[in-house]
Design a protein around this motif. Structure first.
Motif, PDB file in Angstrom:
ATOM      1  N   HIS A   1      -6.982 -10.217  -0.790  1.00 44.73           N
ATOM      2  CA  HIS A   1      -7.712  -9.620  -1.914  1.00 44.73           C
ATOM      3  C   HIS A   1      -8.076  -8.169  -1.619  1.00 44.73           C
ATOM      4  CE1 HIS A   1     -10.487  -9.150  -5.259  1.00 44.73           C
ATOM      5  NE2 HIS A   1     -11.412  -8.759  -4.407  1.00 44.73           N
ATOM      6  N   ILE A   2      -8.415  -7.871  -0.364  1.00 46.07           N
ATOM      7  CA  ILE A   2      -8.755  -6.500   0.012  1.00 46.07           C
ATOM      8  C   ILE A   2      -7.566  -5.572  -0.233  1.00 46.07           C
ATOM      9  CG2 ILE A   2      -9.245  -5.000   1.988  1.00 46.07           C
ATOM     10  CD1 ILE A   2     -10.944  -7.368   3.086  1.00 46.07           C
ATOM     11  N   PHE A   3      -6.379  -5.978   0.213  1.00 45.61           N
ATOM     12  CA  PHE A   3      -5.188  -5.154  -0.007  1.00 45.61           C
ATOM     13  C   PHE A   3      -4.841  -5.077  -1.493  1.00 45.61           C
ATOM     14  CE2 PHE A   3      -4.356  -6.158   4.516  1.00 45.61           C
ATOM     15  CZ  PHE A   3      -4.105  -4.874   4.972  1.00 45.61           C
ATOM     16  N   THR A   4      -4.976  -6.212  -2.175  1.00 43.88           N
ATOM     17  CA  THR A   4      -4.676  -6.229  -3.612  1.00 43.88           C
ATOM     18  C   THR A   4      -5.606  -5.291  -4.372  1.00 43.88           C
ATOM     19  OG1 THR A   4      -3.905  -8.518  -3.476  1.00 43.88           O
ATOM     20  CG2 THR A   4      -4.487  -7.702  -5.659  1.00 43.88           C
ATOM     21  N   SER A   5      -6.862  -5.251  -3.950  1.00 43.54           N
ATOM     22  CA  SER A   5      -7.837  -4.381  -4.617  1.00 43.54           C
ATOM     23  C   SER A   5      -7.453  -2.912  -4.470  1.00 43.54           C
ATOM     24  CB  SER A   5      -9.233  -4.607  -4.026  1.00 43.54           C
ATOM     25  OG  SER A   5      -9.663  -5.933  -4.273  1.00 43.54           O
ATOM     26  N   LEU A   6      -6.913  -2.541  -3.304  1.00 46.76           N
ATOM     27  CA  LEU A   6      -6.469  -1.159  -3.109  1.00 46.76           C
ATOM     28  C   LEU A   6      -5.370  -0.800  -4.100  1.00 46.76           C
ATOM     29  CD1 LEU A   6      -6.283  -0.885   0.786  1.00 46.76           C
ATOM     30  CD2 LEU A   6      -8.012   0.115  -0.706  1.00 46.76           C
ATOM     31  N   ASN A   7      -4.421  -1.705  -4.248  1.00 46.81           N
ATOM     32  CA  ASN A   7      -3.269  -1.419  -5.115  1.00 46.81           C
ATOM     33  C   ASN A   7      -3.585  -1.552  -6.599  1.00 46.81           C
ATOM     34  OD1 ASN A   7      -1.154  -0.823  -3.160  1.00 46.81           O
ATOM     35  ND2 ASN A   7      -1.354  -2.947  -2.524  1.00 46.81           N
ATOM     36  N   ASN A   8      -4.685  -2.237  -6.915  1.00 47.10           N
ATOM     37  CA  ASN A   8      -5.051  -2.414  -8.320  1.00 47.10           C
ATOM     38  C   ASN A   8      -6.289  -1.622  -8.708  1.00 47.10           C
ATOM     39  OD1 ASN A   8      -2.909  -4.192  -8.651  1.00 47.10           O
ATOM     40  ND2 ASN A   8      -4.144  -6.006  -8.262  1.00 47.10           N
ATOM     41  N   ASP A   9      -6.690  -0.692  -7.834  1.00 45.95           N
ATOM     42  CA  ASP A   9      -7.880   0.103  -8.115  1.00 45.95           C
ATOM     43  C   ASP A   9      -7.661   0.924  -9.384  1.00 45.95           C
ATOM     44  OD1 ASP A   9     -10.478   1.128  -6.490  1.00 45.95           O
ATOM     45  OD2 ASP A   9      -9.652   2.729  -7.730  1.00 45.95           O
ATOM     46  N   LYS A  10      -8.685   0.983 -10.207  1.00 42.71           N
ATOM     47  CA  LYS A  10      -8.568   1.695 -11.477  1.00 42.71           C
ATOM     48  C   LYS A  10      -8.330   3.184 -11.271  1.00 42.71           C
ATOM     49  CE  LYS A  10     -10.845   2.250 -15.952  1.00 42.71           C
ATOM     50  NZ  LYS A  10     -12.037   1.921 -16.766  1.00 42.71           N
ATOM     51  N   MET A  11      -8.904   3.748 -10.198  1.00 45.00           N
ATOM     52  CA  MET A  11      -8.795   5.170  -9.875  1.00 45.00           C
ATOM     53  C   MET A  11      -9.520   6.028 -10.917  1.00 45.00           C
ATOM     54  SD  MET A  11      -7.059   4.961  -7.058  1.00 45.00           S
ATOM     55  CE  MET A  11      -6.542   6.640  -6.687  1.00 45.00           C
ATOM     56  N   ALA A  12     -10.006   7.151 -10.454  1.00 44.49           N
ATOM     57  CA  ALA A  12     -10.735   8.056 -11.340  1.00 44.49           C
ATOM     58  C   ALA A  12      -9.772   8.878 -12.193  1.00 44.49           C
ATOM     59  CB  ALA A  12     -11.615   8.995 -10.520  1.00 44.49           C
TER      60      ALA A  12
ATOM     61  N   PRO B   1       0.111   8.886  -7.305  1.00 44.65           N
ATOM     62  CA  PRO B   1       0.504   7.742  -8.140  1.00 44.65           C
ATOM     63  C   PRO B   1       0.232   6.419  -7.428  1.00 44.65           C
ATOM     64  CG  PRO B   1       2.447   8.714  -7.144  1.00 44.65           C
ATOM     65  CD  PRO B   1       1.287   9.579  -6.734  1.00 44.65           C
ATOM     66  N   ILE B   2      -1.053   6.100  -7.268  1.00 44.30           N
ATOM     67  CA  ILE B   2      -1.456   4.838  -6.655  1.00 44.30           C
ATOM     68  C   ILE B   2      -2.492   4.163  -7.544  1.00 44.30           C
ATOM     69  CG2 ILE B   2      -0.935   5.481  -4.273  1.00 44.30           C
ATOM     70  CD1 ILE B   2      -3.830   6.270  -3.879  1.00 44.30           C
ATOM     71  N   GLY B   3      -2.853   2.926  -7.201  1.00 44.07           N
ATOM     72  CA  GLY B   3      -3.793   2.182  -8.024  1.00 44.07           C
ATOM     73  C   GLY B   3      -3.158   1.808  -9.355  1.00 44.07           C
ATOM     74  N   GLU B   4      -3.931   1.924 -10.416  1.00 42.92           N
ATOM     75  CA  GLU B   4      -3.448   1.546 -11.746  1.00 42.92           C
ATOM     76  C   GLU B   4      -2.836   2.719 -12.515  1.00 42.92           C
ATOM     77  OE1 GLU B   4      -6.498  -0.424 -13.969  1.00 42.92           O
ATOM     78  OE2 GLU B   4      -6.308  -2.284 -12.829  1.00 42.92           O
ATOM     79  N   ARG B   5      -2.612   3.832 -11.850  1.00 40.19           N
ATOM     80  CA  ARG B   5      -2.011   4.970 -12.556  1.00 40.19           C
ATOM     81  C   ARG B   5      -0.577   4.660 -12.954  1.00 40.19           C
ATOM     82  NH1 ARG B   5      -4.867   8.879  -8.444  1.00 40.19           N
ATOM     83  NH2 ARG B   5      -6.742   9.370  -9.629  1.00 40.19           N
ATOM     84  N   GLU B   6      -0.123   5.322 -13.982  1.00 40.87           N
ATOM     85  CA  GLU B   6       1.226   5.101 -14.504  1.00 40.87           C
ATOM     86  C   GLU B   6       2.278   5.395 -13.429  1.00 40.87           C
ATOM     87  OE1 GLU B   6       4.174   6.869 -18.030  1.00 40.87           O
ATOM     88  OE2 GLU B   6       2.097   7.555 -17.858  1.00 40.87           O
ATOM     89  N   GLY B   7       3.225   4.471 -13.273  1.00 40.88           N
ATOM     90  CA  GLY B   7       4.307   4.652 -12.321  1.00 40.88           C
ATOM     91  C   GLY B   7       3.873   4.576 -10.873  1.00 40.88           C
ATOM     92  N   ALA B   8       2.756   3.905 -10.602  1.00 42.17           N
ATOM     93  CA  ALA B   8       2.182   3.888  -9.259  1.00 42.17           C
ATOM     94  C   ALA B   8       3.036   3.104  -8.265  1.00 42.17           C
ATOM     95  CB  ALA B   8       0.778   3.293  -9.302  1.00 42.17           C
ATOM     96  N   HIS B   9       2.952   3.517  -7.003  1.00 38.40           N
ATOM     97  CA  HIS B   9       3.534   2.738  -5.910  1.00 38.40           C
ATOM     98  C   HIS B   9       2.397   2.101  -5.121  1.00 38.40           C
ATOM     99  CE1 HIS B   9       2.259   5.925  -3.174  1.00 38.40           C
ATOM    100  NE2 HIS B   9       2.950   6.814  -3.856  1.00 38.40           N
ATOM    101  N   LYS B  10       2.725   1.215  -4.205  1.00 30.91           N
ATOM    102  CA  LYS B  10       1.674   0.552  -3.437  1.00 30.91           C
ATOM    103  C   LYS B  10       1.071   1.517  -2.419  1.00 30.91           C
ATOM    104  CE  LYS B  10       4.543  -1.489   0.226  1.00 30.91           C
ATOM    105  NZ  LYS B  10       4.913  -2.755   0.899  1.00 30.91           N
ATOM    106  N   VAL B  11      -0.110   1.197  -1.957  1.00 32.14           N
ATOM    107  CA  VAL B  11      -0.775   1.967  -0.920  1.00 32.14           C
ATOM    108  C   VAL B  11      -0.118   1.644   0.417  1.00 32.14           C
ATOM    109  CG1 VAL B  11      -2.960   2.314   0.296  1.00 32.14           C
ATOM    110  CG2 VAL B  11      -2.946   2.029  -2.189  1.00 32.14           C
ATOM    111  N   THR B  12       0.309   2.675   1.161  1.00 31.72           N
ATOM    112  CA  THR B  12       1.096   2.443   2.371  1.00 31.72           C
ATOM    113  C   THR B  12       0.529   3.147   3.602  1.00 31.72           C
ATOM    114  OG1 THR B  12       2.544   4.321   1.865  1.00 31.72           O
ATOM    115  CG2 THR B  12       3.216   2.156   1.025  1.00 31.72           C
ATOM    116  N   GLY B  13      -0.713   3.582   3.545  1.00 33.79           N
ATOM    117  CA  GLY B  13      -1.297   4.238   4.704  1.00 33.79           C
ATOM    118  C   GLY B  13      -0.725   5.610   4.991  1.00 33.79           C
ATOM    119  N   GLY B  14      -0.063   6.210   4.015  1.00 34.80           N
ATOM    120  CA  GLY B  14       0.470   7.563   4.174  1.00 34.80           C
ATOM    121  C   GLY B  14       1.974   7.672   4.059  1.00 34.80           C
ATOM    122  N   ALA B  15       2.697   6.553   4.148  1.00 37.12           N
ATOM    123  CA  ALA B  15       4.163   6.619   4.150  1.00 37.12           C
ATOM    124  C   ALA B  15       4.702   7.139   2.818  1.00 37.12           C
ATOM    125  CB  ALA B  15       4.740   5.246   4.470  1.00 37.12           C
ATOM    126  N   LEU B  16       4.435   6.409   1.736  1.00 38.11           N
ATOM    127  CA  LEU B  16       4.882   6.877   0.417  1.00 38.11           C
ATOM    128  C   LEU B  16       4.019   8.035  -0.071  1.00 38.11           C
ATOM    129  CD1 LEU B  16       5.698   3.502  -1.403  1.00 38.11           C
ATOM    130  CD2 LEU B  16       7.319   5.214  -0.573  1.00 38.11           C
TER     131      LEU B  16
END
Length: 335
Positions: free
Chosen positions: A52-63, A144-159
């Motif tokens: 859930h912690i990782f999922t929350s990062l990738n699904n964060d609404k973002m400002a 382009p992370i979180g719920e932004r359009e065309g986002a990729h997953k959070v990768t710790g800096g790789a993407l």
């Protein structure tokens, strides 16, 4: 801290069950079966928590930006839209300098997790204005992370470093000879990743404010601070999930190189001793590996996460950062 208390209670219950044999007696087979069932339930529960912690990062609404440089500080700007080599869209602002400067320098803002191109709001707008008036153009963008359009997953800096590289390339195409990065929090992690892992980084200077470094052990410590989850419990589960969630095995993630390699790019570290999100001793460790003669660590006593500009004073923070950048720009022009 509630989660931590619940987990401690749960483990106490698991340990108490075997001792109940001494009090209540009964079949050992029954107790073994019950213990095994409870332990499996807890293990599955832990996996669900960390997943859930990782999922929350990738699904964060973002400002999202609620204003703009023209409205806030009277700066002309234009919207930019870029696309990374992997097809992810990047939106941001390009703010041209209001005064000509040798080298046509530009500063690219790499924001922390959950922030937008506005960065820290009012203080960032004032900083944009400060640097623009001293010959620096500014590029600030949204990852382009979180719920932004065309986002990729959070990768710790790789993407994320590919996103940053796309913006750096744009700055070069705009004719900027001197390129600086200002990385806040998670944006600092991305800037560090870019600095040590890009074969030919195209930036001349990096400023890191309250930079986080994302590794399993550091994230385990952060989770303990944020929620009370014990480090010794978090680590095994983070190790097991790191490959699937981050794309690298725990010891193979390239961000680990910041603890082993000196960046060819000079870095100005701004960090507070009371930062509970990005631990000061972690940045001290990164700094200790640096060999560039112009790399510096500015320690802010009792400074907290991304609040350093208010602790030392907006004008002092901006002036010291500009002095350091000017020195680098001058050195480059001499070369």
């Amino acid at each position: 801290m509630i989660i931590g208390k619940i987990l401690y209670s749960a483990f106490a219950l698991v340990l108490a069950i075997p001792f109940s044999r001494l009090i209540f007696g009964g079949s050992w087979l029954w107790y073994i079966g019950m213990d095994t069932t409870l332990i499996l339930i807890y293990i599955i529960g832990f996996f669900m928590i960390y997943n859930h912690i990782f999922t929350s990062l990738n699904n964060d609404k973002m400002a999202t930006a609620t204003s703009n440089p023209q409205k806030e500080v009277g700066l002309n700007y234009r919207d930019i839209e870029l696309t990374t080599p992997t097809g992810h869209p990047i939106k941001g602002w390009y703010i041209p300098s209001t005064q000509a400067s040798v080298g046509n320098p530009v500063l690219i803002y790499s924001h922390g997790f959950g922030l937008s191109r506005e960065q820290l709001g009012e203080s960032s707008y004032e900083q944009f204005k400060y640097f623009a008036a001293r010959g620096y153009s500014v590029i600030t963008f949204e990852y382009p992370i979180g719920e932004r359009e065309g986002a990729h997953k959070v990768t710790g800096g790789a993407l994320e470093s590919e996103d940053l590289a796309t913006v750096v390339d744009y700055a070069k195409e705009m004719g900027h000879e001197f390129v600086g990065l200002i990385g806040y929090s998670y944006g600092g992690n991305t800037s560090l990743y870019y600095a040590v892992n890009k074969v030919t980084p195209l930036v001349d200077a990096i400023i890191l404010d309250s930079s986080i470094v994302v590794t399993p052990s550091i994230l385990a410590r952060q989770l303990h601070v944020w929620s009370g989850l014990p480090v010794y419990i978090s680590l095994p589960f983070l190790y097991l999930l790191w490959k699937r969630k981050m794309g690298f095995r725990k010891d193979d993630h390239p961000i680990q190189n910041v603890f082993k390699t000196s960046s060819d790019i000079p870095i100005l570290f701004w960090h507070g001793t009371s930062d509970r999100d990005a631990f000061y001793e972690v940045i001290e460790s990164v700094y200790s590996k640096q060999s560039h003669p112009l790399t510096q660590l500015r320690t802010v006593q009792d400074g907290e996460h991304v609040e350093l500009h208010t602790k030392v004073g907006e004008s002092v923070y901006n002036e010291q950062t500009l002095d350091w950048l000017t020195q680098l720009n001058t050195e480059k022009l001499k070369a």
